[in-house]
Scaffold this active site. Structure first.
Site, PDB file in Angstrom:
ATOM      1  N   ARG A  47       0.858  -1.204   0.000  1.00 48.59           N
ATOM      2  CA  ARG A  47       0.000   0.000   0.000  1.00 48.59           C
ATOM      3  C   ARG A  47       0.880   1.235   0.000  1.00 48.59           C
ATOM      4  O   ARG A  47       0.568   2.242  -0.621  1.00 48.59           O
ATOM      5  CB  ARG A  47      -0.948   0.001   1.207  1.00 48.59           C
ATOM      6  N   TYR A  99     -15.793  15.969 -16.560  1.00 44.67           N
ATOM      7  CA  TYR A  99     -16.228  14.607 -16.302  1.00 44.67           C
ATOM      8  C   TYR A  99     -17.257  14.600 -15.161  1.00 44.67           C
ATOM      9  O   TYR A  99     -17.003  15.161 -14.088  1.00 44.67           O
ATOM     10  CB  TYR A  99     -15.010  13.751 -15.950  1.00 44.67           C
ATOM     11  N   ASP A 171      -6.731  18.308 -15.361  1.00 48.01           N
ATOM     12  CA  ASP A 171      -7.069  16.939 -15.754  1.00 48.01           C
ATOM     13  C   ASP A 171      -6.662  16.796 -17.219  1.00 48.01           C
ATOM     14  O   ASP A 171      -7.272  17.399 -18.105  1.00 48.01           O
ATOM     15  CB  ASP A 171      -8.573  16.698 -15.549  1.00 48.01           C
ATOM     16  N   LYS A 196      -7.929   5.567 -19.386  1.00 47.37           N
ATOM     17  CA  LYS A 196      -8.267   6.015 -20.739  1.00 47.37           C
ATOM     18  C   LYS A 196      -7.082   5.854 -21.690  1.00 47.37           C
ATOM     19  O   LYS A 196      -6.646   4.748 -21.911  1.00 47.37           O
ATOM     20  CB  LYS A 196      -8.798   7.447 -20.662  1.00 47.37           C
TER      21      LYS A 196
HETATM   22  C1  LIG Z   1     -12.845   8.789 -16.728  1.00 46.18           C
HETATM   23  C2  LIG Z   1     -12.403  10.134 -16.317  1.00 46.18           C
HETATM   24  C3  LIG Z   1     -12.126  10.418 -14.986  1.00 46.18           C
HETATM   25  C4  LIG Z   1     -12.305   9.393 -13.884  1.00 46.18           C
HETATM   26  O1  LIG Z   1     -11.388   8.353 -13.998  1.00 46.18           O
HETATM   27  P1  LIG Z   1     -11.678   6.838 -13.509  1.00 46.18           P
HETATM   28  O2  LIG Z   1     -10.429   6.142 -13.900  1.00 46.18           O
HETATM   29  O3  LIG Z   1     -12.901   6.382 -14.228  1.00 46.18           O
HETATM   30  O4  LIG Z   1     -11.895   6.904 -12.048  1.00 46.18           O
HETATM   31  C5  LIG Z   1     -11.662  11.684 -14.684  1.00 46.18           C
HETATM   32  N1  LIG Z   1     -11.506  12.622 -15.639  1.00 46.18           N
HETATM   33  C6  LIG Z   1     -11.768  12.378 -16.922  1.00 46.18           C
HETATM   34  C7  LIG Z   1     -11.568  13.447 -17.938  1.00 46.18           C
HETATM   35  C8  LIG Z   1     -12.235  11.134 -17.315  1.00 46.18           C
HETATM   36  O5  LIG Z   1     -12.509  10.892 -18.601  1.00 46.18           O
END
Ligand SMILES: *Cc1c(COP(=O)(O)O)cnc(C)c1O
Length: 383
Positions: A47, A99, A171, A196
């Site tokens: 962890r 998101y 992000d 992603k």
């Molecule tokens: C999918 C996504 C998230 C969240 O990520 P997870 O891996 O699903 O928790 C945050 N920001 C953006 C732009 C996303 O496409």
């Protein structure tokens, strides 16, 4: 220092020193033997730190041009850890078009603990300035935004918040470090849903933070190990494996997306297409200035809402599923899926209407993707 495409393939550590293994080993161990009292191999308990996870953290840090990387069990886990650097009473200006899960996390959880959020169209810099308050400690932007593809000026936002001693959080999921490096434009923290483009195969869920703030390395590590939303060794390995092909995937996905964006623009059933690669995109010049490409994301308004279920039902190559950035092309309906958590009035104001469809373009043959859309638009024709 190797160039980006080489780092993608080799990562931070090109081979395992002990065995010569070319693929980083999956250190599937919860705990690590101590050589003696007060001595450690550098790893104690997974962890806290794990060699496979650590390799991923270093690799993404290199790709983003940052000093420190931290991997989490999901993008949301990473965003949540980042917000814990702030305190109740702190005010954060956030992109209104982002998101839906991030909106839910801030609005349904952190807001209840006394964090203050303002939702603004951060692609309009005057609105960012107008939203600042004496207690503003950060700006959180998603650029390009999800799903409206609005582009916010990273440099301007960074300079603005730095003047008051605050931080810019970006992000960077939509472009990945292959196409955009927010730290180079003054951002303090970059966050990714590694699920992603980074992992890229729709086969794992992961999150990453990268930054270069010495003062925040230990506080963030402390949040990471205390909360324990850390990435498992196997999932870290999947993301490392995905990153090896990030460059070739991004090139192919963005080339396919460009063809599809132009195809949709000519489609009589489509009212408007949102794609950062169009020369008439409102922030086209800004995209060219701060990014090296346009990703594989395309959204569009249908003229007739009745076409939405028809398309979602009839696509065969595209899969009707949430998520983005993987090798498989996906079609998403943000109104009911990714952005469902956002109140209707806010969704409408941001442009997320019930006629909006979002595509994540994969690496399939682009002619198959276009014929698939064509057939889905006219399900009764015999082609
Ligand atoms: C999918 C996504 C998230 C969240 O990520 P997870 O891996 O699903 O928790 C945050 N920001 C953006 C732009 C996303 O496409």
């Amino acid at each position: 220092m190797p160039r980006r495409d080489t780092i993608l393939v080799h990562g931070a550590t090109p081979f395992d020193a002990a065995t010569g293994a070319v693929s980083v080993p999956i250190y599937q161990s919860a705990t690590f033997r101590h050589p003696a009292l007060g001595a450690s191999t550098g790893f104690d308990y997974s962890r806290v730190d794990n060699p496979t996870r650590s390799e991923l953290e270093k690799t993404v840090a290199l790709l983003e041009g940052g000093k420190y990387g931290l991997a989490f069990a999901s993008g949301m886990g990473a965003i949540s850890a980042l917000i814990k650097l702030f305190r109740p009473g702190d005010h954060i200006v956030v992109s209104e078009d982002l998101y839906g899960g991030t909106f839910r996390l801030f609005n349904e959880f952190y807001a209840h603990y006394g964090f203050l959020f303002s939702w603004v169209d951060t692609s309009d810099f005057s609105r960012v300035t107008a939203a600042l308050r004496p207690e503003t400690k950060a700006i959180f932007i998603e650029t390009p935004s999800n799903p409206m593809m609005k582009v916010s000026d990273i440099r301007l936002c960074a300079d603005l918040i730095h003047q008051r001693g605050g931080y810019l959080l970006v992000d960077n999921t939509f472009l990945s470090p292959y196409f955009q490096n927010p730290l180079a434009f003054g951002a303090d923290f970059v966050v990714h849903s590694g699920t992603k483009y980074l992992a890229g195969h729709n086969d794992t869920v992961a999150g990453i933070i990268v930054h270069s703030c010495d003062a925040y390395d230990e506080p963030l590590r402390s949040i990471q190990r205390s909360e324990g939303a850390t990435l498992s060794p196997f999932d870290a390995w999947l993301v490392i494996r995905g990153i090896k092909t990030l460059g070739v995937r991004m090139e192919r996905q963005s080339a396919n997306a460009r063809r599809i964006a132009y195809y949709l623009k000519e489609n009589p059933r489509v009212e408007k297409v949102f794609y950062t690669g169009f020369e008439d995109h409102p922030q086209y010049a800004l995209s060219l200035a701060q990014a090296r490409g346009h990703s594989g994301m395309v959204s569009f308004y249908l003229k007739d809402k009745a076409d939405v279920p028809v398309i979602l039902r009839n696509v065969k190559v595209f899969l009707f599923a949430e998520s983005l950035g993987g090798v498989e092309s996906l079609v998403t309906y943000p109104w009911e899926q990714t952005h469902n958590a956002i109140p209707e009035s806010m969704r409408a104001a941001a442009g997320v209407t019930d006629r909006l469809v979002r595509l994540s373009i994969g690496i399939e043959d682009v002619d198959d993707l276009i014929s698939d859309l064509d057939a889905a638009f006219s399900p009764n024709s015999t082609v």
